[in-house]
Design a protein around this motif. Structure first.
Motif, PDB file in Angstrom:
ATOM      1  N   CYS B  10       0.837  -1.208   0.000  1.00 32.34           N
ATOM      2  CA  CYS B  10       0.000   0.000   0.000  1.00 32.34           C
ATOM      3  C   CYS B  10       0.868   1.253   0.000  1.00 32.34           C
ATOM      4  O   CYS B  10       1.815   1.371   0.763  1.00 32.34           O
ATOM      5  CB  CYS B  10      -0.895  -0.020   1.233  1.00 32.34           C
ATOM      6  SG  CYS B  10      -1.869   1.469   1.452  1.00 32.34           S
ATOM      7  N   CYS B  11       0.545   2.213  -0.873  1.00 26.42           N
ATOM      8  CA  CYS B  11       1.290   3.462  -0.907  1.00 26.42           C
ATOM      9  C   CYS B  11       0.467   4.605  -0.335  1.00 26.42           C
ATOM     10  O   CYS B  11       0.767   5.777  -0.569  1.00 26.42           O
ATOM     11  CB  CYS B  11       1.755   3.766  -2.327  1.00 26.42           C
ATOM     12  SG  CYS B  11       0.404   4.022  -3.455  1.00 26.42           S
ATOM     13  N   ALA B  12      -0.600   4.253   0.366  1.00 29.65           N
ATOM     14  CA  ALA B  12      -1.393   5.236   1.113  1.00 29.65           C
ATOM     15  C   ALA B  12      -2.064   6.279   0.231  1.00 29.65           C
ATOM     16  O   ALA B  12      -2.229   7.427   0.631  1.00 29.65           O
ATOM     17  CB  ALA B  12      -0.530   5.906   2.186  1.00 29.65           C
ATOM     18  N   ALA B  13      -2.448   5.873  -0.961  1.00 29.34           N
ATOM     19  CA  ALA B  13      -3.087   6.808  -1.872  1.00 29.34           C
ATOM     20  C   ALA B  13      -4.493   7.183  -1.420  1.00 29.34           C
ATOM     21  O   ALA B  13      -5.005   8.238  -1.777  1.00 29.34           O
ATOM     22  CB  ALA B  13      -3.144   6.216  -3.276  1.00 29.34           C
ATOM     23  N   GLY B  14      -5.132   6.295  -0.660  1.00 32.05           N
ATOM     24  CA  GLY B  14      -6.451   6.609  -0.127  1.00 32.05           C
ATOM     25  C   GLY B  14      -7.585   6.528  -1.129  1.00 32.05           C
ATOM     26  O   GLY B  14      -8.720   6.893  -0.825  1.00 32.05           O
ATOM     27  N   GLN B  15      -7.311   6.048  -2.339  1.00 32.93           N
ATOM     28  CA  GLN B  15      -8.376   5.990  -3.345  1.00 32.93           C
ATOM     29  C   GLN B  15      -9.449   4.986  -2.953  1.00 32.93           C
ATOM     30  O   GLN B  15     -10.623   5.161  -3.234  1.00 32.93           O
ATOM     31  CB  GLN B  15      -7.795   5.625  -4.716  1.00 32.93           C
ATOM     32  CG  GLN B  15      -6.833   6.663  -5.261  1.00 32.93           C
ATOM     33  CD  GLN B  15      -7.483   7.988  -5.563  1.00 32.93           C
ATOM     34  OE1 GLN B  15      -8.634   8.035  -5.979  1.00 32.93           O
ATOM     35  NE2 GLN B  15      -6.770   9.067  -5.333  1.00 32.93           N
ATOM     36  N   CYS B  16      -9.050   3.897  -2.299  1.00 31.41           N
ATOM     37  CA  CYS B  16     -10.024   2.888  -1.887  1.00 31.41           C
ATOM     38  C   CYS B  16     -11.022   3.482  -0.902  1.00 31.41           C
ATOM     39  O   CYS B  16     -12.219   3.176  -0.956  1.00 31.41           O
ATOM     40  CB  CYS B  16      -9.317   1.685  -1.274  1.00 31.41           C
ATOM     41  SG  CYS B  16      -8.192   2.126   0.071  1.00 31.41           S
ATOM     42  N   GLN B  26      -7.958   4.120   6.450  1.00 26.61           N
ATOM     43  CA  GLN B  26      -6.491   4.234   6.478  1.00 26.61           C
ATOM     44  C   GLN B  26      -6.028   4.456   7.908  1.00 26.61           C
ATOM     45  O   GLN B  26      -6.682   5.191   8.668  1.00 26.61           O
ATOM     46  CB  GLN B  26      -6.031   5.432   5.630  1.00 26.61           C
ATOM     47  CG  GLN B  26      -6.198   5.244   4.152  1.00 26.61           C
ATOM     48  CD  GLN B  26      -5.808   6.525   3.422  1.00 26.61           C
ATOM     49  OE1 GLN B  26      -6.607   7.431   3.294  1.00 26.61           O
ATOM     50  NE2 GLN B  26      -4.569   6.593   2.946  1.00 26.61           N
ATOM     51  N   GLY B  31      -1.188   6.112   6.999  1.00 27.40           N
ATOM     52  CA  GLY B  31      -2.078   6.059   5.846  1.00 27.40           C
ATOM     53  C   GLY B  31      -2.256   4.692   5.213  1.00 27.40           C
ATOM     54  O   GLY B  31      -2.925   4.549   4.185  1.00 27.40           O
ATOM     55  N   VAL B  33      -3.673   1.118   4.357  1.00 27.26           N
ATOM     56  CA  VAL B  33      -5.077   0.685   4.279  1.00 27.26           C
ATOM     57  C   VAL B  33      -5.438  -0.254   5.440  1.00 27.26           C
ATOM     58  O   VAL B  33      -4.638  -1.063   5.897  1.00 27.26           O
ATOM     59  CB  VAL B  33      -5.342   0.009   2.920  1.00 27.26           C
ATOM     60  CG1 VAL B  33      -4.490  -1.238   2.753  1.00 27.26           C
ATOM     61  CG2 VAL B  33      -6.812  -0.306   2.712  1.00 27.26           C
ATOM     62  N   CYS B  55      -6.924   0.953  -7.315  1.00 26.12           N
ATOM     63  CA  CYS B  55      -5.808   1.043  -6.362  1.00 26.12           C
ATOM     64  C   CYS B  55      -4.491   1.075  -7.141  1.00 26.12           C
ATOM     65  O   CYS B  55      -4.202   0.171  -7.913  1.00 26.12           O
ATOM     66  CB  CYS B  55      -5.822  -0.147  -5.416  1.00 26.12           C
ATOM     67  SG  CYS B  55      -4.275  -0.292  -4.492  1.00 26.12           S
ATOM     68  N   PRO B  56      -3.684   2.113  -6.963  1.00 21.32           N
ATOM     69  CA  PRO B  56      -2.478   2.230  -7.778  1.00 21.32           C
ATOM     70  C   PRO B  56      -1.322   1.332  -7.323  1.00 21.32           C
ATOM     71  O   PRO B  56      -0.239   1.431  -7.871  1.00 21.32           O
ATOM     72  CB  PRO B  56      -2.107   3.706  -7.643  1.00 21.32           C
ATOM     73  CG  PRO B  56      -2.628   4.095  -6.303  1.00 21.32           C
ATOM     74  CD  PRO B  56      -3.863   3.273  -6.073  1.00 21.32           C
ATOM     75  N   ALA B  57      -1.562   0.453  -6.357  1.00 17.05           N
ATOM     76  CA  ALA B  57      -0.479  -0.426  -5.936  1.00 17.05           C
ATOM     77  C   ALA B  57      -0.910  -1.894  -5.932  1.00 17.05           C
ATOM     78  O   ALA B  57      -0.218  -2.744  -5.384  1.00 17.05           O
ATOM     79  CB  ALA B  57       0.023  -0.006  -4.557  1.00 17.05           C
ATOM     80  N   VAL B  59      -3.124  -3.596  -4.329  1.00 19.63           N
ATOM     81  CA  VAL B  59      -3.149  -4.103  -2.958  1.00 19.63           C
ATOM     82  C   VAL B  59      -4.373  -4.986  -2.698  1.00 19.63           C
ATOM     83  O   VAL B  59      -4.313  -5.947  -1.940  1.00 19.63           O
ATOM     84  CB  VAL B  59      -3.158  -2.903  -1.967  1.00 19.63           C
ATOM     85  CG1 VAL B  59      -3.438  -3.348  -0.543  1.00 19.63           C
ATOM     86  CG2 VAL B  59      -1.845  -2.137  -2.052  1.00 19.63           C
ATOM     87  N   ILE B  60      -5.475  -4.637  -3.360  1.00 26.32           N
ATOM     88  CA  ILE B  60      -6.767  -5.221  -3.006  1.00 26.32           C
ATOM     89  C   ILE B  60      -7.104  -6.380  -3.936  1.00 26.32           C
ATOM     90  O   ILE B  60      -7.137  -6.203  -5.158  1.00 26.32           O
ATOM     91  CB  ILE B  60      -7.871  -4.146  -3.118  1.00 26.32           C
ATOM     92  CG1 ILE B  60      -7.513  -2.947  -2.226  1.00 26.32           C
ATOM     93  CG2 ILE B  60      -9.241  -4.726  -2.766  1.00 26.32           C
ATOM     94  CD1 ILE B  60      -8.325  -1.698  -2.517  1.00 26.32           C
TER      95      ILE B  60
END
Ligand SMILES: Cc1cc2nc3c(=O)[nH]c(=O)nc-3n(C[C@H](O)[C@H](O)[C@H](O)COP(=O)(O)OP(=O)(O)OC[C@H]3O[C@@H](n4cnc5c(N)ncnc54)[C@H](O)[C@@H]3O)c2cc1C
Ligand code: SF4
Lengths: 435, 64
Positions: B10-16, B26, B31, B33, B55-57, B59-60
């Motif tokens: 997770c890069c903590a983008a918070g989009q989820c 988060q 940050g 997830v 999710c840009p990494a 993760v999900i």
């Protein structure tokens, strides 16, 4: 009758998101994903972070598992290059000589790393765009105490500098801009980053690079341009190096499209607000320059988040166009399940992040090209700061360093649509005063 | 539907969290997830699929 395939060119973040969205939205017909790299789709941001560091191996970068890819029922052509597109007939040509007439095409070919004259074939001179690039650089930096010169002090150069210092190498970061990342985030945030890099022992230099010193086909140093170097630094215009990383930006991968007059390929593939470059031809990700409906001008982003979001948007709008198209509808109907999606302008809130040492930058909206910037340093030593970016009297971008996630999401909401500058300033102050 | 996370990525983008706030949150300190509901109700499924796609990494992971 069977439908022609939909084809996605470029098998990375944007291309994969597009292919997945085509399936999720109901396309059951043939779907071809073409990528010139030999690898399964993988993620690029970790290349300059965890992979270069050695913390992660390549398998961790895969964007989807084999099972997840199999579920998409793709005609997956890896190691295959698209060499041409006839936009009028939506026909691709591939480097194996095949021609592929398609019902629609999504172009997600990204960008390629720029290089310098004289760099080709020189041992020790690297770029960093692909997995193979990153593995080669990592192999070169085996052990400690290499003398690394990084040319270019934008985000990529800065991230690589941070990792190389953590690995114990001697690092000089050279840029034509006196302050790292200034073009992307402004001088004050850039200065904060410069302090962090200096504190970690990176040498920062302002100069243009004129060429390389070599010995037996391997690089031994970097020559700085006379006169262009900062006056105080002119005495040392040669930087010894056993490894050089060129991080001097990129060029959109549009060369393969040739000069079809139907397509505008000046600085990326030009699209309308729906990500359409021509009827049935869409683009997404780093390669796409499109008319952002909120910002009212063509923009192109090289951000990971935009690649996914735009891939999905291009997929939706292509299907919507095909559903509405005149002509033989039975082929489309047979290959499609459910209600066709609605066409929607692509109006994202742009987002990017960067990790350098323990500092995480997160930015929403447009931070480059601002005509005013207000930076508030909340804690200099802790590298906590917030910056607001304005253009034509409105706040259009915001950046946070070291803020808790709830505050960061609050800042995003603030600039989701351009707000008058004064109002935005007040709201940033309120948002960062508490908690 | 069952959700698993590879939170180390997770890069903590918070989009989820923006897409499916009832399923994802988060951590305050960094940050990263947090999964609020590993088996969300049907009404959340579309939002969860969207979060996984966006999710840009990567993760999900969604198992259906
Ligand atoms: C080292 C590095 C670190 C990064 N870090 C961050 C970060 O921290 N935060 C952030 O927001 N963004 C970051 N980015 C940017 C982000 O990775 C990109 O925005 C994203 O990868 C864009 O995805 P894309 O699919 O549009 O293009 P790309 O990822 O460039 O993929 C395009 C693909 O198409 C292939 N291709 C090109 N031409 C052809 C052809 N003719 N035929 C077939 N295939 C072709 C290419 O080989 C490539 O595989 C980073 C990028 C790099 C390189
Ligand atoms: S969208 Fe992905 S990377 Fe961002 S917080 Fe959620 S899980 Fe983490």
């Amino acid at each position: 009758m069977t439908a022609r395939p939909l084809a996605v060119v470029g098998a990375s973040a944007a291309g994969l998101a597009a292919a997945e969205a085509l399936r999720r939205l109901g396309w059951r017909g043939p779907l071809t994903l073409i990528g010139d790299e030999p690898h399964l789709p993988y993620d690029r941001p970790p290349l300059s972070k965890q992979l270069l560091h050695g913390a992660w191996e390549p398998e961790r970068l895969l964007l989807r598992s084999k099972d997840q890819l199999a579920a998409l029922a793709l005609d997956l052509r890896l190691g295959t290059r698209a060499t041409g597109l006839d936009a009028a007939t939506r026909t691709l040509t591939l480097d194996n000589g095949e021609t592929l007439p398609c019902a629609g095409v999504i172009i997600a070919t990204g960008v390629a790393a720029r290089t310098l004259p004289g760099a080709e074939g020189l041992t020790g001179v690297h770029t960093l765009r692909t997995l193979d690039d990153a593995l080669a650089l990592r192999a070169r930096l085996t052990g400690t105490g290499h003398r690394l010169v990084i040319v270019g002090n934008g985000v990529l150069g800065c991230e690589a500098a941070a990792v190389a210092r953590e690995l114990g190498h001697d690092v000089t970061l050279v840029g034509v801009e006196p302050i790292p990342m200034a073009a992307a985030v402004g001088t004050e945030i850039g200065e904060l980053l410069a302090e962090e890099h200096r504190a970690h022992g990176v040498t920062l230099r302002t100069a243009a690079v004129a060429g390389f010193d070599t010995s037996g086909g391997a690089v031994t140093g970097v020559r700085l341009a006379e006169g262009e170097a900062d006056a105080r630094e002119r005495e040392g215009t040669r930087l010894p190096a056993d490894t050089v990383l060129l991080a001097i930006g990129s060029t959109p991968a549009v060369g393969w499209l040739g000069d079809d007059p139907a397509l505008d390929t000046t600085d990326g593939l030009r699209c309308d607000a729906y990500c359409a470059a021509a009827p049935g031809i869409y683009a997404a990700g780093d390669v796409a320059r499109w008319e952002h409906p909120v910002h009212g001008r063509p923009v192109r982003f090289e951000h990971r988040m935009n690649a996914s979001e735009q891939g999905m948007a291009a997929a939706r709008n292509l299907l919507a166009e095909l559903a509405a198209e005149e002509g033989d509808q039975s082929a489309f109907a047979d290959a499609f399940e459910g209600a066709p999606p609605e066409r929607r302008p692509f109006a994202p809130v742009p987002y990017f992040w960067s990790d350098q040492y323990a500092v995480k930058l997160q930015a929403y909206g447009l931070t480059a090209g601002a005509d005013r910037i207000e930076t508030t340093v909340l804690d200099r030593a802790g590298r906590r700061a917030v910056a607001l970016y304005g253009r034509d009297g409105h706040a259009v971008g915001v950046l946070a360093a070291g803020l808790p996630p709830r505050q960061v999401r609050g800042l995003r909401a603030l600039i989701a649509a351009p707000v008058p500058w004064e109002e935005a300033r007040e709201r940033v102050r309120a948002a960062t005063a508490t908690g | 539907m069952k959700i698993t996370l590879d939170a180390d990525k997770c890069c903590a983008a918070g989009q989820c969290v923006l897409v499916a706030p009832e399923v994802f949150d988060q951590r305050d300190e960094d940050g990263i997830v947090v999964l609020l509901d590993a088996e969300p109700p049907a009404g959340q499924h579309d939002a969860v699929r969207e979060a996984a796609a966006i999710c840009p990494a990567a993760v999900i992971e969604v198992h259906e």
